[in-house]
Write a protein that holds these residues in place. Structure first.
Motif, PDB file in Angstrom:
ATOM      1  N   ALA A  31       0.823  -1.206   0.000  1.00 39.59           N
ATOM      2  CA  ALA A  31       0.000   0.000   0.000  1.00 39.59           C
ATOM      3  C   ALA A  31       0.859   1.257   0.000  1.00 39.59           C
ATOM      4  O   ALA A  31       0.532   2.249  -0.654  1.00 39.59           O
ATOM      5  N   SER A  32       1.967   1.218   0.724  1.00 40.91           N
ATOM      6  CA  SER A  32       2.852   2.385   0.806  1.00 40.91           C
ATOM      7  C   SER A  32       3.558   2.639  -0.525  1.00 40.91           C
ATOM      8  O   SER A  32       3.737   3.793  -0.935  1.00 40.91           O
ATOM      9  N   PHE A  33       3.976   1.558  -1.196  1.00 45.41           N
ATOM     10  CA  PHE A  33       4.573   1.715  -2.529  1.00 45.41           C
ATOM     11  C   PHE A  33       3.571   2.355  -3.497  1.00 45.41           C
ATOM     12  O   PHE A  33       3.925   3.250  -4.274  1.00 45.41           O
ATOM     13  N   ILE A  34       2.331   1.893  -3.466  1.00 43.02           N
ATOM     14  CA  ILE A  34       1.316   2.443  -4.376  1.00 43.02           C
ATOM     15  C   ILE A  34       1.024   3.902  -4.025  1.00 43.02           C
ATOM     16  O   ILE A  34       0.837   4.739  -4.913  1.00 43.02           O
ATOM     17  N   ALA A  35       0.998   4.220  -2.727  1.00 39.34           N
ATOM     18  CA  ALA A  35       0.788   5.607  -2.305  1.00 39.34           C
ATOM     19  C   ALA A  35       1.925   6.497  -2.805  1.00 39.34           C
ATOM     20  O   ALA A  35       1.704   7.628  -3.249  1.00 39.34           O
ATOM     21  N   ASN A  40       0.976  10.353  -2.736  1.00 43.73           N
ATOM     22  CA  ASN A  40       0.327  10.698  -1.461  1.00 43.73           C
ATOM     23  C   ASN A  40       0.865   9.858  -0.301  1.00 43.73           C
ATOM     24  O   ASN A  40       0.147   9.554   0.651  1.00 43.73           O
ATOM     25  N   PHE A  41       2.154   9.515  -0.371  1.00 44.07           N
ATOM     26  CA  PHE A  41       2.787   8.702   0.664  1.00 44.07           C
ATOM     27  C   PHE A  41       3.001   9.518   1.936  1.00 44.07           C
ATOM     28  O   PHE A  41       3.375  10.698   1.881  1.00 44.07           O
ATOM     29  N   LEU A 168      -5.927  -2.107   0.966  1.00 46.67           N
ATOM     30  CA  LEU A 168      -6.868  -1.011   0.706  1.00 46.67           C
ATOM     31  C   LEU A 168      -6.998  -0.089   1.913  1.00 46.67           C
ATOM     32  O   LEU A 168      -7.080   1.137   1.765  1.00 46.67           O
ATOM     33  N   GLY A 169      -7.019  -0.674   3.109  1.00 46.60           N
ATOM     34  CA  GLY A 169      -7.135   0.146   4.313  1.00 46.60           C
ATOM     35  C   GLY A 169      -5.923   1.038   4.509  1.00 46.60           C
ATOM     36  O   GLY A 169      -6.061   2.234   4.804  1.00 46.60           O
ATOM     37  N   THR A 170      -4.725   0.478   4.338  1.00 48.52           N
ATOM     38  CA  THR A 170      -3.505   1.271   4.512  1.00 48.52           C
ATOM     39  C   THR A 170      -3.405   2.358   3.450  1.00 48.52           C
ATOM     40  O   THR A 170      -3.008   3.499   3.739  1.00 48.52           O
ATOM     41  N   TYR A 171      -3.758   2.024   2.203  1.00 54.19           N
ATOM     42  CA  TYR A 171      -3.707   3.032   1.149  1.00 54.19           C
ATOM     43  C   TYR A 171      -4.667   4.185   1.461  1.00 54.19           C
ATOM     44  O   TYR A 171      -4.314   5.364   1.255  1.00 54.19           O
ATOM     45  N   LEU A 173      -5.557   5.254   4.366  1.00 49.41           N
ATOM     46  CA  LEU A 173      -4.983   6.069   5.429  1.00 49.41           C
ATOM     47  C   LEU A 173      -3.892   6.988   4.891  1.00 49.41           C
ATOM     48  O   LEU A 173      -3.675   8.073   5.427  1.00 49.41           O
ATOM     49  N   HIS A 174      -3.202   6.570   3.849  1.00 49.80           N
ATOM     50  CA  HIS A 174      -2.221   7.441   3.196  1.00 49.80           C
ATOM     51  C   HIS A 174      -2.901   8.576   2.437  1.00 49.80           C
ATOM     52  O   HIS A 174      -2.499   9.737   2.521  1.00 49.80           O
ATOM     53  N   SER A 175      -3.928   8.233   1.660  1.00 55.92           N
ATOM     54  CA  SER A 175      -4.450   9.147   0.642  1.00 55.92           C
ATOM     55  C   SER A 175      -5.826   9.726   0.941  1.00 55.92           C
ATOM     56  O   SER A 175      -6.236  10.707   0.318  1.00 55.92           O
ATOM     57  N   LEU A 176      -6.560   9.099   1.860  1.00 58.43           N
ATOM     58  CA  LEU A 176      -7.966   9.425   2.121  1.00 58.43           C
ATOM     59  C   LEU A 176      -8.784   9.306   0.838  1.00 58.43           C
ATOM     60  O   LEU A 176      -9.721  10.061   0.591  1.00 58.43           O
ATOM     61  N   ASP A 177      -8.392   8.339   0.016  1.00 59.08           N
ATOM     62  CA  ASP A 177      -9.027   8.133  -1.284  1.00 59.08           C
ATOM     63  C   ASP A 177      -9.003   6.643  -1.601  1.00 59.08           C
ATOM     64  O   ASP A 177      -8.349   5.852  -0.925  1.00 59.08           O
ATOM     65  N   PHE A 178      -9.722   6.267  -2.661  1.00 63.46           N
ATOM     66  CA  PHE A 178      -9.808   4.864  -3.058  1.00 63.46           C
ATOM     67  C   PHE A 178      -9.872   4.778  -4.579  1.00 63.46           C
ATOM     68  O   PHE A 178     -10.493   5.610  -5.233  1.00 63.46           O
ATOM     69  N   SER A 179      -9.210   3.773  -5.128  1.00 65.76           N
ATOM     70  CA  SER A 179      -9.260   3.502  -6.559  1.00 65.76           C
ATOM     71  C   SER A 179      -9.562   2.026  -6.761  1.00 65.76           C
ATOM     72  O   SER A 179      -8.941   1.168  -6.119  1.00 65.76           O
ATOM     73  N   SER A 180     -10.507   1.734  -7.640  1.00 65.84           N
ATOM     74  CA  SER A 180     -10.932   0.343  -7.828  1.00 65.84           C
ATOM     75  C   SER A 180      -9.808  -0.547  -8.349  1.00 65.84           C
ATOM     76  O   SER A 180      -9.796  -1.757  -8.089  1.00 65.84           O
ATOM     77  N   THR A 181      -8.844   0.028  -9.077  1.00 71.91           N
ATOM     78  CA  THR A 181      -7.755  -0.800  -9.603  1.00 71.91           C
ATOM     79  C   THR A 181      -6.867  -1.357  -8.487  1.00 71.91           C
ATOM     80  O   THR A 181      -6.169  -2.362  -8.688  1.00 71.91           O
ATOM     81  N   LEU A 182      -6.896  -0.721  -7.307  1.00 70.42           N
ATOM     82  CA  LEU A 182      -6.073  -1.191  -6.193  1.00 70.42           C
ATOM     83  C   LEU A 182      -6.540  -2.544  -5.677  1.00 70.42           C
ATOM     84  O   LEU A 182      -5.798  -3.230  -4.962  1.00 70.42           O
ATOM     85  N   ILE A 183      -7.766  -2.923  -6.027  1.00 71.42           N
ATOM     86  CA  ILE A 183      -8.265  -4.229  -5.615  1.00 71.42           C
ATOM     87  C   ILE A 183      -7.386  -5.337  -6.196  1.00 71.42           C
ATOM     88  O   ILE A 183      -7.188  -6.386  -5.559  1.00 71.42           O
ATOM     89  N   LEU A 184      -6.821  -5.112  -7.380  1.00 70.31           N
ATOM     90  CA  LEU A 184      -6.044  -6.158  -8.047  1.00 70.31           C
ATOM     91  C   LEU A 184      -4.768  -6.528  -7.295  1.00 70.31           C
ATOM     92  O   LEU A 184      -4.544  -7.717  -7.028  1.00 70.31           O
ATOM     93  N   PRO A 185      -3.892  -5.579  -6.920  1.00 73.33           N
ATOM     94  CA  PRO A 185      -2.726  -5.986  -6.124  1.00 73.33           C
ATOM     95  C   PRO A 185      -3.123  -6.489  -4.740  1.00 73.33           C
ATOM     96  O   PRO A 185      -2.437  -7.350  -4.171  1.00 73.33           O
ATOM     97  N   ALA A 186      -4.226  -5.967  -4.202  1.00 68.85           N
ATOM     98  CA  ALA A 186      -4.719  -6.481  -2.918  1.00 68.85           C
ATOM     99  C   ALA A 186      -5.139  -7.937  -3.053  1.00 68.85           C
ATOM    100  O   ALA A 186      -4.896  -8.763  -2.161  1.00 68.85           O
TER     101      ALA A 186
END
Length: 304
Positions: A31-35, A40-41, A168-171, A173-186
């Motif tokens: 999650a931190s790498f993606i942020a 928005n890390f 998804l939860g950690t991301y 907390l970094h960004s206060l946002d959500f992207s549906s594509t993040l479901i894939l690495p999760a």
């Protein structure tokens, strides 16, 4: 078993099971790498999330040691690593006290994380509820009067907490946002983490059957459990490819460098039938998952 616990210090180190901690931290790293990739890390989120996750994983390990010993899955014929309560070096009451302490520390650290990361009280208390659920899940995997791990629900729990919620939860907390594509690495991380548990359960299939622990391998048999293991590995890497394509992030494909290692692990799990021979591949799958996440992250943030 080739290890005899002779001191409290040695027994507690075995109960904590340090080798499981890198896998627990994998979701925080991903999650931190993606942020970082999205710009928005936040360092404070990474540090506090890593600490909270580590405490929860130790709590889960202590609970597992206590629960399996109490419910009989850690009998004398078990071929996996010896457990602290089973050895008699640590008394059940001592383990329960340690579990209470870790539960309190996990909760307090989680509250600090949410206080630092969030600016909405509604979201804050929503995450508090999720945190309490995480503590409950960590304790009740093999402990309590009706542990869900004995019903074959451990795979679902690991997939959710180590994959979907962790990433998804950690991301968020970094960004206060959500992207549906993040479901894939999760999904990828959840599938690989489930594979670690599955190898553990294939190793313990005989002792689990005797203890009435209805893990997935006990329910479906060894051959089907091996096919299930291959499915987890393959789908996890397919999810990576889809993420790389949708996010236009070719660097993320660096994680595929670890695929040969995962394939080798899958082949050995398929070929080796003795529990003692399977045990090393539990650790190797956990290490390969961490390496996969590191390759994913480094490629993601360094390749344009």
């Amino acid at each position: 078993m080739d290890i005899t616990l002779t001191s409290k210090k040695q027994a507690w180190l075995h109960a904590i099971r340090l080798r499981t901690l890198p896998l627990a931290l994998a979701s925080i790293l991903m999650a931190s790498f993606i942020a970082w990739f999205h710009g928005n890390f936040r360092w404070e989120v990474t540090v506090l999330a890593a600490l909270t996750t580590t405490l929860l994983q130790i709590l889960s390990n202590l609970s597992n040691d206590y629960g399996d010993s109490v419910h009989g899955a850690d009998g004398d014929d078990r071929e996996g690593p010896i457990r602290a309560v089973q050895s008699g070096v640590i008394q059940p009451s001592e383990m329960k006290n340690a579990m209470v302490l870790l539960g309190v520390l996990s909760f307090l650290c989680g509250v600090l994380l949410l206080y630092v990361a969030l600016d909405s009280w509604v979201i804050f208390f929503t995450f508090i509820g999720v945190g309490i659920l995480s503590i409950f899940a960590a304790i009740n995997y093999t402990s309590g009067s009706n542990p869900y791990g004995y019903m074959g629900l451990g795979d679902i729990s690991v997939f959710f907490f180590f994959g979907l919620l962790g990433v998804l939860g950690t991301y968020f907390l970094h960004s206060l946002d959500f992207s549906s594509t993040l479901i894939l690495p999760a999904l990828s991380l959840g599938l690989f983490s489930t594979a670690v548990l599955n190898i553990n359960n294939i190793r313990d299939i005989e002792s689990d059957q005797k203890a009435g622990k209805k893990s997935i391998p006990v329910r479906i048999g060894r051959k089907a459990a091996v096919r299930y293991n291959w499915t987890l590995i393959i789908l996890g890497n397919v999810s990576l490819v889809l993420f790389s394509w949708l996010e236009n992030a070719p660097g993320a494909l660096a994680a595929l460098l670890v695929l040969p290692m995962m394939i080798a692990i899958g082949k050995n799990v398929q070929q080796k039938t003795k529990s003692s021979e399977l045990d090393p591949y539990l650790k190797k799958m956990a290490i390969s998952t961490l390496l996969w996440v590191l390759a994913f992250g480094i490629g993601l943030i360094t390749v344009p």
